[in-house]
Motif scaffolding. Sequence first.
Motif, PDB file in Angstrom:
ATOM      1  N   GLU A 293     -10.621  16.800  -2.414  1.00  0.00           N
ATOM      2  CA  GLU A 293      -9.910  18.394  -3.163  1.00  0.00           C
ATOM      3  C   GLU A 293      -8.806  17.989  -2.101  1.00  0.00           C
ATOM      4  OE1 GLU A 293      -9.735  20.505  -4.922  1.00  0.00           O
ATOM      5  OE2 GLU A 293     -12.124  19.336  -5.141  1.00  0.00           O
ATOM      6  N   ASP A 294      -7.992  16.765  -0.654  1.00  0.00           N
ATOM      7  CA  ASP A 294      -7.468  16.632  -0.143  1.00  0.00           C
ATOM      8  C   ASP A 294      -6.670  15.309  -0.705  1.00  0.00           C
ATOM      9  OD1 ASP A 294      -5.580  16.654   2.200  1.00  0.00           O
ATOM     10  OD2 ASP A 294      -6.288  17.185   3.640  1.00  0.00           O
ATOM     11  N   TYR A 295      -5.641  15.735  -0.488  1.00  0.00           N
ATOM     12  CA  TYR A 295      -5.997  14.214  -1.487  1.00  0.00           C
ATOM     13  C   TYR A 295      -4.642  12.546  -0.355  1.00  0.00           C
ATOM     14  CZ  TYR A 295      -0.047  14.411  -1.420  1.00  0.00           C
ATOM     15  OH  TYR A 295       0.899  15.354  -0.263  1.00  0.00           O
ATOM     16  N   LYS A 296      -4.175  14.143   1.125  1.00  0.00           N
ATOM     17  CA  LYS A 296      -3.908  13.029   1.800  1.00  0.00           C
ATOM     18  C   LYS A 296      -4.759  12.556   2.856  1.00  0.00           C
ATOM     19  CE  LYS A 296       0.363  16.010   2.688  1.00  0.00           C
ATOM     20  NZ  LYS A 296       0.937  17.232   3.807  1.00  0.00           N
TER      21      LYS A 296
ATOM     22  N   ASP B  50       2.527   5.947  -2.943  1.00  0.00           N
ATOM     23  CA  ASP B  50       4.088   6.731  -3.471  1.00  0.00           C
ATOM     24  C   ASP B  50       3.964   7.343  -4.936  1.00  0.00           C
ATOM     25  OD1 ASP B  50       5.117   6.856  -1.045  1.00  0.00           O
ATOM     26  OD2 ASP B  50       6.349   5.417  -0.887  1.00  0.00           O
ATOM     27  N   GLU B  51       3.421   5.844  -5.486  1.00  0.00           N
ATOM     28  CA  GLU B  51       3.527   6.293  -7.243  1.00  0.00           C
ATOM     29  C   GLU B  51       1.719   6.305  -7.387  1.00  0.00           C
ATOM     30  OE1 GLU B  51       5.651   4.550  -9.343  1.00  0.00           O
ATOM     31  OE2 GLU B  51       6.726   4.760  -7.609  1.00  0.00           O
ATOM     32  N   LEU B  52       0.960   6.601  -6.588  1.00  0.00           N
ATOM     33  CA  LEU B  52      -0.533   7.536  -7.378  1.00  0.00           C
ATOM     34  C   LEU B  52      -0.151   8.244  -6.282  1.00  0.00           C
ATOM     35  CD1 LEU B  52      -2.270   4.109  -7.821  1.00  0.00           C
ATOM     36  CD2 LEU B  52      -0.572   5.341  -9.247  1.00  0.00           C
TER      37      LEU B  52
ATOM     38  N   LEU C 256       0.546  -1.492   0.333  1.00  0.00           N
ATOM     39  CA  LEU C 256      -0.217  -0.355   0.116  1.00  0.00           C
ATOM     40  C   LEU C 256       0.821   1.354  -0.273  1.00  0.00           C
ATOM     41  CD1 LEU C 256      -3.095  -1.043   2.456  1.00  0.00           C
ATOM     42  CD2 LEU C 256      -2.893  -0.576  -0.185  1.00  0.00           C
ATOM     43  N   ALA C 257       2.135   1.237   0.856  1.00  0.00           N
ATOM     44  CA  ALA C 257       3.085   2.588   0.407  1.00  0.00           C
ATOM     45  C   ALA C 257       3.556   2.921  -0.341  1.00  0.00           C
ATOM     46  CB  ALA C 257       3.595   2.239   1.667  1.00  0.00           C
ATOM     47  N   TYR C 258       3.806   1.348  -1.178  1.00  0.00           N
ATOM     48  CA  TYR C 258       4.522   2.060  -2.468  1.00  0.00           C
ATOM     49  C   TYR C 258       3.042   2.380  -3.567  1.00  0.00           C
ATOM     50  CZ  TYR C 258       6.320   0.641  -6.955  1.00  0.00           C
ATOM     51  OH  TYR C 258       6.677   0.567  -8.330  1.00  0.00           O
TER      52      TYR C 258
ATOM     53  N   HIS D  39      -6.371   2.279  -2.445  1.00  0.00           N
ATOM     54  CA  HIS D  39      -7.142   1.451  -3.173  1.00  0.00           C
ATOM     55  C   HIS D  39      -8.554   1.750  -3.256  1.00  0.00           C
ATOM     56  CE1 HIS D  39      -9.121  -2.546  -2.386  1.00  0.00           C
ATOM     57  NE2 HIS D  39      -7.789  -3.062  -2.592  1.00  0.00           N
ATOM     58  N   GLY D  40      -9.084   2.110  -1.659  1.00  0.00           N
ATOM     59  CA  GLY D  40     -10.851   2.841  -1.504  1.00  0.00           C
ATOM     60  C   GLY D  40     -11.772   1.770  -0.946  1.00  0.00           C
TER      61      GLY D  40
END
Length: 204
Positions: free
Chosen positions: A87-90, A32-34, A27-29, A41-42
């Motif tokens: 609006e907040d990717y984090k 980072d990539e996306l 998931l961390a990978y 994942h959602g």
Amino acid sequence: MIGTSSNRQPLDWTSRLSIAATIADALAYMHDELQYDRIPHGNLKSSNILLNKNMEPSISEYGLMLDQGQDQKGGILANGALQEAQEDYKAIFKVDSYAFGVVLLELLTGRMVLTEGLDLATWVVAVVREEWTVEVFDKDLMQECINEERMVRLLRIAIKCVAKPPEARPSMRQVALAIGAMREEDERSLDVSDLSVTRSFAGL
């Protein structure tokens, strides 16, 4: 459920920790990539985590919820709900942190997501708050006589992940580093244990 199934023996501590570490790394990978595409994942849950014959996990259905919900207002989020997080990717990626925390709780407790009408995360937090922490752990793990401190450390990570405010949850990168460090410690302790046994036989 990952922890137990009708056709498998219950997983031991080392296997559960390894599964958790592998999922966290994956998931961390992906995060980072996306991160710039804002694709979590959602819909992470134990039924989307597939184990091969060597009990190595693979994550399925990554990002499918995004396709299903892209025409709706709001972003993807936890427990199947849609929230104003687009609006907040984090905040979007903290959805996966929450879901991963629930998977961790399943691994540690041996219980399903809903137990006796209570949400698993709510039940665990309530029990820990009453200082009955040991009561949450799977009996199979307790009978294994492993280091209880390590189980509590993993439990604390899970509880941080299921915090209600998204901003209070750790990123999957932080989670992966913490669990990875635990797995390394576990492997070192096993190596030391094997060496001690070898020396004891050598002295006979």
